[in-house]
Motif scaffolding. Structure first.
Motif, PDB file in Angstrom:
ATOM      1  N   ARG A  72     -81.270  10.166 -53.161  1.00 57.85           N
ATOM      2  CA  ARG A  72     -80.406  10.020 -51.787  1.00 57.85           C
ATOM      3  C   ARG A  72     -80.414  10.965 -50.749  1.00 57.85           C
ATOM      4  N   LEU A  73     -81.798  11.737 -50.344  1.00 60.82           N
ATOM      5  CA  LEU A  73     -81.726  12.605 -49.462  1.00 60.82           C
ATOM      6  C   LEU A  73     -81.013  12.547 -48.071  1.00 60.82           C
ATOM      7  N   GLN A  74     -81.334  11.439 -47.596  1.00 62.91           N
ATOM      8  CA  GLN A  74     -80.800  11.284 -46.153  1.00 62.91           C
ATOM      9  C   GLN A  74     -79.157  11.252 -46.230  1.00 62.91           C
ATOM     10  N   GLU A  75     -78.605  10.477 -47.272  1.00 64.75           N
ATOM     11  CA  GLU A  75     -77.108  10.620 -47.292  1.00 64.75           C
ATOM     12  C   GLU A  75     -76.700  12.122 -47.812  1.00 64.75           C
ATOM     13  N   ALA A  76     -77.610  12.821 -48.416  1.00 65.99           N
ATOM     14  CA  ALA A  76     -77.185  14.282 -48.845  1.00 65.99           C
ATOM     15  C   ALA A  76     -77.131  15.044 -47.377  1.00 65.99           C
ATOM     16  N   TYR A  77     -78.284  14.705 -46.719  1.00 68.55           N
ATOM     17  CA  TYR A  77     -78.272  15.798 -45.565  1.00 68.55           C
ATOM     18  C   TYR A  77     -77.108  15.295 -44.632  1.00 68.55           C
ATOM     19  N   GLN A  78     -76.739  14.027 -44.353  1.00 68.46           N
ATOM     20  CA  GLN A  78     -75.574  13.536 -43.663  1.00 68.46           C
ATOM     21  C   GLN A  78     -74.434  14.205 -43.991  1.00 68.46           C
ATOM     22  N   LEU A  79     -73.903  14.196 -45.398  1.00 66.08           N
ATOM     23  CA  LEU A  79     -72.912  14.727 -46.001  1.00 66.08           C
ATOM     24  C   LEU A  79     -73.165  16.306 -45.754  1.00 66.08           C
ATOM     25  N   SER A  80     -74.066  17.092 -46.008  1.00 65.14           N
ATOM     26  CA  SER A  80     -74.378  18.451 -45.630  1.00 65.14           C
ATOM     27  C   SER A  80     -73.780  19.010 -44.373  1.00 65.14           C
ATOM     28  N   GLN A  81     -74.376  18.100 -43.279  1.00 66.15           N
ATOM     29  CA  GLN A  81     -74.187  18.320 -41.804  1.00 66.15           C
ATOM     30  C   GLN A  81     -72.971  18.034 -41.357  1.00 66.15           C
ATOM     31  N   SER A  82     -71.984  17.207 -42.100  1.00 69.63           N
ATOM     32  CA  SER A  82     -70.711  17.055 -41.945  1.00 69.63           C
ATOM     33  C   SER A  82     -69.732  18.119 -41.931  1.00 69.63           C
ATOM     34  N   THR A  83     -69.977  19.249 -42.640  1.00 68.14           N
ATOM     35  CA  THR A  83     -69.302  20.348 -42.867  1.00 68.14           C
ATOM     36  C   THR A  83     -69.904  21.375 -42.250  1.00 68.14           C
ATOM     37  N   ASN A  84     -71.307  21.649 -41.963  1.00 70.58           N
ATOM     38  CA  ASN A  84     -71.992  22.602 -41.748  1.00 70.58           C
ATOM     39  C   ASN A  84     -73.015  22.402 -40.400  1.00 70.58           C
ATOM     40  N   THR A  85     -72.787  23.057 -39.380  1.00 69.04           N
ATOM     41  CA  THR A  85     -73.501  22.645 -37.939  1.00 69.04           C
ATOM     42  C   THR A  85     -74.967  23.146 -38.245  1.00 69.04           C
ATOM     43  N   PHE A  86     -75.230  24.231 -39.090  1.00 68.51           N
ATOM     44  CA  PHE A  86     -76.570  24.630 -39.282  1.00 68.51           C
ATOM     45  C   PHE A  86     -76.983  24.843 -40.707  1.00 68.51           C
ATOM     46  N   PRO A  87     -77.110  23.801 -41.648  1.00 64.65           N
ATOM     47  CA  PRO A  87     -77.344  23.895 -42.998  1.00 64.65           C
ATOM     48  C   PRO A  87     -78.415  24.691 -43.160  1.00 64.65           C
ATOM     49  N   GLU A  88     -79.613  24.422 -42.458  1.00 60.90           N
ATOM     50  CA  GLU A  88     -81.012  24.873 -42.851  1.00 60.90           C
ATOM     51  C   GLU A  88     -80.861  26.570 -42.545  1.00 60.90           C
ATOM     52  N   ILE A  89     -80.149  27.172 -41.702  1.00 63.58           N
ATOM     53  CA  ILE A  89     -80.032  28.399 -41.369  1.00 63.58           C
ATOM     54  C   ILE A  89     -79.102  29.056 -42.596  1.00 63.58           C
ATOM     55  N   CYS A  90     -77.911  28.474 -42.923  1.00 60.74           N
ATOM     56  CA  CYS A  90     -77.149  29.181 -44.372  1.00 60.74           C
ATOM     57  C   CYS A  90     -77.920  29.276 -45.311  1.00 60.74           C
ATOM     58  N   GLY A  91     -78.863  28.108 -45.640  1.00 65.69           N
ATOM     59  CA  GLY A  91     -79.498  27.746 -46.755  1.00 65.69           C
ATOM     60  C   GLY A  91     -80.433  28.868 -46.733  1.00 65.69           C
ATOM     61  N   ARG A  92     -80.927  29.582 -45.553  1.00 65.47           N
ATOM     62  CA  ARG A  92     -81.863  30.698 -45.817  1.00 65.47           C
ATOM     63  C   ARG A  92     -81.201  32.099 -45.765  1.00 65.47           C
ATOM     64  N   ILE A  93     -80.297  32.291 -44.994  1.00 66.42           N
ATOM     65  CA  ILE A  93     -79.670  33.632 -44.685  1.00 66.42           C
ATOM     66  C   ILE A  93     -78.352  33.749 -45.395  1.00 66.42           C
ATOM     67  N   CYS A  94     -77.567  32.645 -46.044  1.00 67.26           N
ATOM     68  CA  CYS A  94     -76.439  33.385 -46.682  1.00 67.26           C
ATOM     69  C   CYS A  94     -76.617  34.121 -47.988  1.00 67.26           C
ATOM     70  N   PRO A  95     -75.524  34.930 -48.096  1.00 63.32           N
ATOM     71  CA  PRO A  95     -75.468  35.865 -49.524  1.00 63.32           C
ATOM     72  C   PRO A  95     -74.968  34.851 -50.386  1.00 63.32           C
ATOM     73  N   GLN A  96     -75.933  34.102 -50.944  1.00 65.17           N
ATOM     74  CA  GLN A  96     -75.332  32.912 -51.927  1.00 65.17           C
ATOM     75  C   GLN A  96     -74.835  33.527 -53.122  1.00 65.17           C
ATOM     76  N   ASP A  97     -75.622  34.528 -53.569  1.00 62.58           N
ATOM     77  CA  ASP A  97     -75.196  35.243 -54.735  1.00 62.58           C
ATOM     78  C   ASP A  97     -73.846  35.837 -54.746  1.00 62.58           C
ATOM     79  N   ARG A  98     -73.156  36.129 -53.714  1.00 63.82           N
ATOM     80  CA  ARG A  98     -71.733  36.508 -53.483  1.00 63.82           C
ATOM     81  C   ARG A  98     -70.957  35.480 -52.994  1.00 63.82           C
ATOM     82  N   LEU A  99     -71.431  34.032 -52.762  1.00 63.06           N
ATOM     83  CA  LEU A  99     -70.552  33.102 -52.353  1.00 63.06           C
ATOM     84  C   LEU A  99     -70.667  31.874 -53.622  1.00 63.06           C
TER      85      LEU A  99
END
Length: 473
Positions: A72-99
């Protein structure tokens, strides 16, 4: 779901270091749909999702992982976008290993974390490809106008939220392109520039006005901006580089990280960059030494490798376990040929006409400091000289003195020089003026800036709603 017992953690394929160190393209390939679903299905759907609570945006991570696993990828995107303005940017540069990933429950149990960042990136990249990312179309236009000073992640997140509410938004920025450090600070191998430009085009097409090449205090006064708008948000970030008070620290060939990275990123846009073309900010053929252990230092060492440096060494005064930068980035840098010299600090530079070497003191870790980290101590008699043709100082950033630069009275700052703002509303000491991001926090993460930008938009909307009543009084 719950496949973590039988399915091992797997990241997207990483391009071979021998290939990737010659270009500035992103190093991770995309997940295929089946692989993204498989990896998302490893989520344990735990009752207390530590991944979500350790995300500054409190993204609904378990929910959109489940949607991805179920196709259900479209729903996944809509939910992701609801809390994050730029999820594709955070997915690339967030230090996920620390968060988020560093606090994943199955990671703590030894099964290997869910690859949250890679899946977040996959969801939103797919959304752009499929046309699910909708234009900004306010349900109703409003007459109020808000100025945002600074077009970095905090300013852009605020602009997005305010524009969706129908507010008229003008963003002022000193650079010729919006994006701040997303555009000119972070290299393309971590965040390709089209990803940022695509979001900026969305904001422009949605009605956000950008006033670029605009230095507040020079091209326009802060008072003039306040007079033109109903509210002002300060989101300038911090750009003043920390320096070294050691002999020959100003010798030619010793440069600031922000200048070095900006020159490299401008070249990637095809700009004319005289300082790069002259060799001043170009590492090609040089022995490069980077001083610092944060994410900016990692960006510098990996950029120098791609520019064709003869050698690249990173000096850091603590050990690997105590460095502030992402361990994932250190691993990538080592694969690409960077040498890390732990427990070392510069005590001066060897220079005649230009820098020839770094005078290095070897260190050991002593008692913990006020933050709990062990303080580095100099080992007497263990100094040596590290040859260098280019030295890049990546020592962190401090706030500029905005009240003085802008000629503003009554704008309170802290003892660190950051703007003093209410931690709930982000309101400053001046009525109708708010401040967010690094200019309040000090140098921090992009994800925190996005959170601040979204929060301040809500506060500004409340302020605009109350303004008529306040004026009537």
């Amino acid at each position: 779901m719950l496949k973590f017992v039988t399915v091992a953690k797997q990241m997207p394929t990483k391009r071979d270091a021998a290939e990737r160190k010659h270009d500035f393209h992103e190093i991770y390939r995309e997940f295929a749909a089946d692989k993204a679903a498989e990896q998302a299905g490893r989520c344990s759907q735990c009752g207390v999702p530590y991944c979500q609570s350790h995300c500054p945006l409190h993204n609904n991570i378990p929910d959109w992982l489940r949607m991805t696993a179920e196709g259900r990828l479209q729903e996944a995107y809509q939910l992701s976008q609801s809390t994050n303005t730029f999820p594709e940017i955070c997915g690339r540069i967030c230090p996920q290993d620390r968060l988020c990933e560093g606090n994943c429950v199955i990671e703590q149990s030894g099964h290997g974390t869910v690859t949250i960042g890679a899946i977040e990136k996959y969801i939103t990249d797919t959304a752009w490809q499929e046309g699910w990312v909708e234009p900004i179309r306010p349900a109703q236009e409003r007459g109020e106008s808000v100025a945002i000073i600074g077009a970095g992640p905090a300013g852009l997140a605020a602009a997005d939220a305010l524009r969706r509410a129908g507010v008229q938004v003008t963003v002022y920025d000193r650079h010729d392109r919006a994006g701040g450090l997303l555009t000119y600070g972070i290299p393309g191998f971590k965040l390709e520039k089209e990803v940022v430009m695509r979001r900026i085009r969305q904001l422009e097409e949605g009605g956000v006005q950008f006033e670029l090449n605009c230095n507040v205090g020079q091209d326009i006064s802060f008072d003039a901006i306040r007079g033109k708008h109903d509210a002002v948000i300060i989101a300038t970030g911090v750009y003043k580089s920390r320096d070294l008070n050691v002999p020959n620290a100003t010798a030619p060939g010793i440069v600031r990280a922000i200048d070095y990275l900006t020159a490299s990123n401008r070249k990637s846009f095809g700009d004319e960059v005289p300082e790069f073309d002259s060799g001043e900010l170009n590492a090609e053929g040089k022995r490069v030494v980077v001083i610092g252990g944060g994410d900016t230092a990692m960006d510098c060492v990996r950029t120098a490798i791609r520019q064709g440096a003869k050698s690249v060494k990173c000096l850091y005064r603590r050990d690997r376990a105590n460095m502030p930068g992402s361990q994932r980035e250190v691993e990538n840098a080592e694969e690409e040929g960077v040498e890390f010299v732990w427990l070392t600090a510069p005590r001066g530079f060897v220079a005649e006409e230009r820098v020839e070497g770094v005078m290095v003191s070897q260190m050991r870790l002593g008692a913990p400091d006020a933050t709990g980290r062990r303080s580095p101590e100099v080992i007497e008699g263990a100094d040596y000289v590290e040859p260098a043709d280019l030295v890049i100082k990546a020592l962190g950033f401090e706030p500029e003195d905005l009240p003085r630069l802008w000629g503003v009275e009554g704008l309170d700052v802290t003892r660190w020089g950051t703007i003093r703002a209410d931690f709930r509303t982000h309101a400053t000491s001046l009525p109708g003026v708010f401040a967010v991001g690094d200019i309040v926090r000090g140098a921090s993460l992009v994800v925190w800036a996005i959170r601040d930008g979204r929060e301040v938009a809500e506060s500004v909307l409340d302020y605009l709603a109350d303004a008529p009543a306040i004026a009537a009084e």
